[in-house]
Design an enzyme around this catalytic site. Structure first.
Site, mmCIF file in Angstrom:
data_model
loop_
_atom_site.group_PDB
_atom_site.id
_atom_site.type_symbol
_atom_site.label_atom_id
_atom_site.label_comp_id
_atom_site.label_asym_id
_atom_site.label_seq_id
_atom_site.Cartn_x
_atom_site.Cartn_y
_atom_site.Cartn_z
ATOM 1 C CB THR A 39 -13.716 -8.858 -3.643
ATOM 2 O OG1 THR A 39 -12.765 -8.368 -2.698
ATOM 3 C CG2 THR A 39 -13.800 -10.361 -3.551
ATOM 4 C CB CYS A 52 -5.609 -1.006 -4.340
ATOM 5 S SG CYS A 52 -5.325 -1.925 -5.836
ATOM 6 C CG ASP A 110 -2.102 0.939 1.091
ATOM 7 O OD1 ASP A 110 -1.899 2.137 0.806
ATOM 8 O OD2 ASP A 110 -3.233 0.472 1.263
ATOM 9 C CD GLU A 119 -18.568 -5.338 -12.170
ATOM 10 O OE1 GLU A 119 -17.679 -6.094 -11.749
ATOM 11 O OE2 GLU A 119 -19.287 -4.648 -11.431
ATOM 12 N NE ARG A 151 -15.377 -0.140 -8.454
ATOM 13 C CZ ARG A 151 -16.047 -0.409 -7.330
ATOM 14 N NH1 ARG A 151 -16.036 -1.629 -6.836
ATOM 15 N NH2 ARG A 151 -16.742 0.526 -6.717
ATOM 16 C CG HIS A 207 -19.949 -5.746 -7.917
ATOM 17 N ND1 HIS A 207 -19.259 -4.900 -8.729
ATOM 18 C CD2 HIS A 207 -19.798 -5.251 -6.677
ATOM 19 C CE1 HIS A 207 -18.719 -3.928 -8.025
ATOM 20 N NE2 HIS A 207 -19.038 -4.123 -6.759
HETATM 21 P P1 NAI Z 1 -10.053 2.299 1.192
HETATM 22 O O1 NAI Z 1 -9.972 3.629 0.539
HETATM 23 O O2 NAI Z 1 -10.328 2.219 2.654
HETATM 24 O O3 NAI Z 1 -8.691 1.495 0.938
HETATM 25 C C1 NAI Z 1 -8.043 1.466 -0.293
HETATM 26 C C2 NAI Z 1 -6.547 1.310 -0.006
HETATM 27 O O4 NAI Z 1 -5.872 1.131 -1.251
HETATM 28 C C3 NAI Z 1 -5.953 2.541 0.679
HETATM 29 O O5 NAI Z 1 -5.219 2.144 1.827
HETATM 30 C C4 NAI Z 1 -5.031 3.117 -0.406
HETATM 31 O O6 NAI Z 1 -3.870 3.751 0.142
HETATM 32 C C5 NAI Z 1 -4.658 1.865 -1.168
HETATM 33 N N1 NAI Z 1 -4.102 2.144 -2.485
HETATM 34 C C6 NAI Z 1 -4.369 3.173 -3.325
HETATM 35 N N2 NAI Z 1 -3.614 3.073 -4.424
HETATM 36 C C7 NAI Z 1 -2.855 1.960 -4.276
HETATM 37 C C8 NAI Z 1 -1.865 1.335 -5.084
HETATM 38 N N3 NAI Z 1 -1.495 1.857 -6.261
HETATM 39 N N4 NAI Z 1 -1.308 0.194 -4.612
HETATM 40 C C9 NAI Z 1 -1.654 -0.315 -3.415
HETATM 41 N N5 NAI Z 1 -2.574 0.241 -2.613
HETATM 42 C C10 NAI Z 1 -3.164 1.360 -3.041
HETATM 43 O O7 NAI Z 1 -11.133 1.483 0.365
HETATM 44 P P2 NAI Z 1 -11.937 0.181 0.828
HETATM 45 O O8 NAI Z 1 -13.206 0.575 1.469
HETATM 46 O O9 NAI Z 1 -11.020 -0.745 1.528
HETATM 47 O O10 NAI Z 1 -12.351 -0.436 -0.597
HETATM 48 C C11 NAI Z 1 -11.362 -0.959 -1.466
HETATM 49 C C12 NAI Z 1 -11.995 -1.212 -2.817
HETATM 50 O O11 NAI Z 1 -12.945 -2.272 -2.716
HETATM 51 C C13 NAI Z 1 -12.825 -0.041 -3.384
HETATM 52 O O12 NAI Z 1 -11.987 0.853 -4.086
HETATM 53 C C14 NAI Z 1 -13.801 -0.707 -4.294
HETATM 54 O O13 NAI Z 1 -13.237 -0.725 -5.589
HETATM 55 C C15 NAI Z 1 -13.884 -2.143 -3.768
HETATM 56 N N6 NAI Z 1 -15.207 -2.468 -3.252
HETATM 57 C C16 NAI Z 1 -15.829 -3.598 -3.729
HETATM 58 C C17 NAI Z 1 -17.090 -3.951 -3.260
HETATM 59 C C18 NAI Z 1 -17.780 -5.194 -3.705
HETATM 60 O O14 NAI Z 1 -18.988 -5.323 -3.485
HETATM 61 N N7 NAI Z 1 -17.104 -6.149 -4.311
HETATM 62 C C19 NAI Z 1 -17.784 -3.107 -2.297
HETATM 63 C C20 NAI Z 1 -17.005 -1.997 -1.792
HETATM 64 C C21 NAI Z 1 -15.773 -1.683 -2.292
#
Ligand code: NAI
Length: 337
Positions: free
Chosen positions: A234, A207, A176, A265, A236, A297
């Site tokens: 899970t 991420c 991260d 999707e 994107r 999803h």
């Molecule tokens: P969050 O914002 O809390 O965490 C995302 C993390 O990724 C942050 O710590 C950030 O620093 C890190 N990050 C950003 N760019 C990066 C990179 N290039 N390399 C490594 N890490 C990087 O977000 P949260 O809530 O944990 O959600 C994560 C993802 O899960 C969302 O962006 C969304 O795409 C996906 N999601 C999927 C769902 C589903 O139903 N399957 C539902 C909710 C979210």
């Protein structure tokens, strides 16, 4: 506000109505089944806000169409906002709000469910037993305890995943840009993404999708992975180069793949296509592998998460109506999540 809700599923309607009632019927909600697209823009006529989900389209043309129809707010009932053109929204004075945090456990637990279903061949065993076949060949899995799990992105969901795998007794590698102290306290070791791919038995992506993370898991990444590694996404779909993933499955490089998201999707998920022929050959190929589990999803689909999402969405619209802003407003300069 008068709000047009696009892409409505039964659960959206149930929880948004409930949250709106609990807020004293703060808003007038109109539920539409179709997604927001250029073609369905006229449905937004006469509404001050639209409420959308991940596969609705809010690109420049749609944002301009919304603004021209008097829409002032796009309320995402999701965390990710990669489907919204934020620059266009700012230019046209359209606010964009989202649900930055809702039960991260829902997605984290679903991620682990995918791994366990794959590893312990639950779907194969289920079908076999129903068929009266109690043989066990082909159902061998591995202990997660002692394995190395690589977590890319240790935000809310990644951290919840780390906690679960810590409970399993796995070694955790993490990558991260902003390492989490909580993840470190669990014993997670932060490494470069290349090393994470090389050393992990299980790789899981958490991420956001940004220009930087687009196709993060490409042919080179799969090549780096251990033979037989399990890959989970899970987050994107476009984080993964789907054709490279299929190649890695065909060659046997990947031991298993669990997906809740897929690059294309939008043409498939959240719809009943059971009486049609799937036109996406890559997706159709993915479904033929015995070691691939795909869900459509549904990571967020728990009572707790749906309730959180609906309450925050209604609250965001109320804040915006009262003050012209919201604590959950998405700013163009901020990274997509
Ligand atoms: P969050 O914002 O809390 O965490 C995302 C993390 O990724 C942050 O710590 C950030 O620093 C890190 N990050 C950003 N760019 C990066 C990179 N290039 N390399 C490594 N890490 C990087 O977000 P949260 O809530 O944990 O959600 C994560 C993802 O899960 C969302 O962006 C969304 O795409 C996906 N999601 C999927 C769902 C589903 O139903 N399957 C539902 C909710 C979210």
């Amino acid at each position: 506000m008068k709000v047009a809700v696009f892409g409505t599923q039964s659960y959206d309607k149930q929880y948004l109505k409930e949250a709106n009632e609990n807020a004293g019927d703060a808003h007038e909600l109109k539920f539409y089944k179709p997604n927001l697209t250029r073609d369905t823009l006229p449905l937004a006529e006469g509404y001050e806000a639209v409420c959308i989900f991940v596969n609705d389209v809010a690109d420049r043309e749609v944002i301009e169409g919304l603004a021209a129809r008097g829409v002032k707010l796009v309320a995402l009932r999701a965390a990710g906002f990669n489907n919204v053109d934020l620059d266009a929204a700012r230019e046209r004075g359209v606010g964009v709000v989202r649900v930055p945090a809702y039960s991260p456990y829902a997605v984290a637990e679903h991620t682990v469910a995918l791994l366990l279903a794959l590893n312990r061949k639950i779907y194969r065993a289920f079908n076999r037993v129903r068929d009266g076949n109690f043989l066990l060949d082909g159902l061998t899995g591995f202990d997660v305890r002692g394995k190395t799990v690589g977590i890319v992105g240790t935000g809310k969901i990644g951290l919840a995943v780390a906690r679960i795998f810590n409970g399993f007794g796995a070694r955790i590698l993490a990558h991260d840009k902003y390492p989490s102290e909580e993840a470190k306290a669990l014993g997670a070791e932060y490494v470069e993404v290349e090393r994470l791919f090389e050393e992990s038995d299980v790789v899981t992506l958490h991420c956001p999708l940004t220009p930087e993370t687009y196709h993060l898991a490409d042919a080179e990444a799969f090549e780096r992975m251990k033979d037989g590694a399990v890959f989970l996404n899970t987050s994107r779909g476009a984080l993964v180069e789907s054709s490279a993933m299929v190649d890695a499955l065909k060659s046997g490089k990947l031991g298993g793949v669990g997906l809740d998201v897929y690059e294309e999707e939008a043409d498939l998920f959240f719809k009943d296509l059971s009486d049609r022929v799937i036109q996406d050959d890559l997706f159709a190929r993915l479904l033929t592998f015995p070691n691939v589990v795909v869900t459509g999803h549904q990571g967020f689909l728990t009572v707790e998460a749906l309730r959180n999402i609906a309450e925050t969405t209604i609250g965001n619209i109320t804040d915006y109506e009262r003050t012209g802003k919201s604590g959950n407003e998405v700013q163009p300069q901020r990274e997509s999540a």
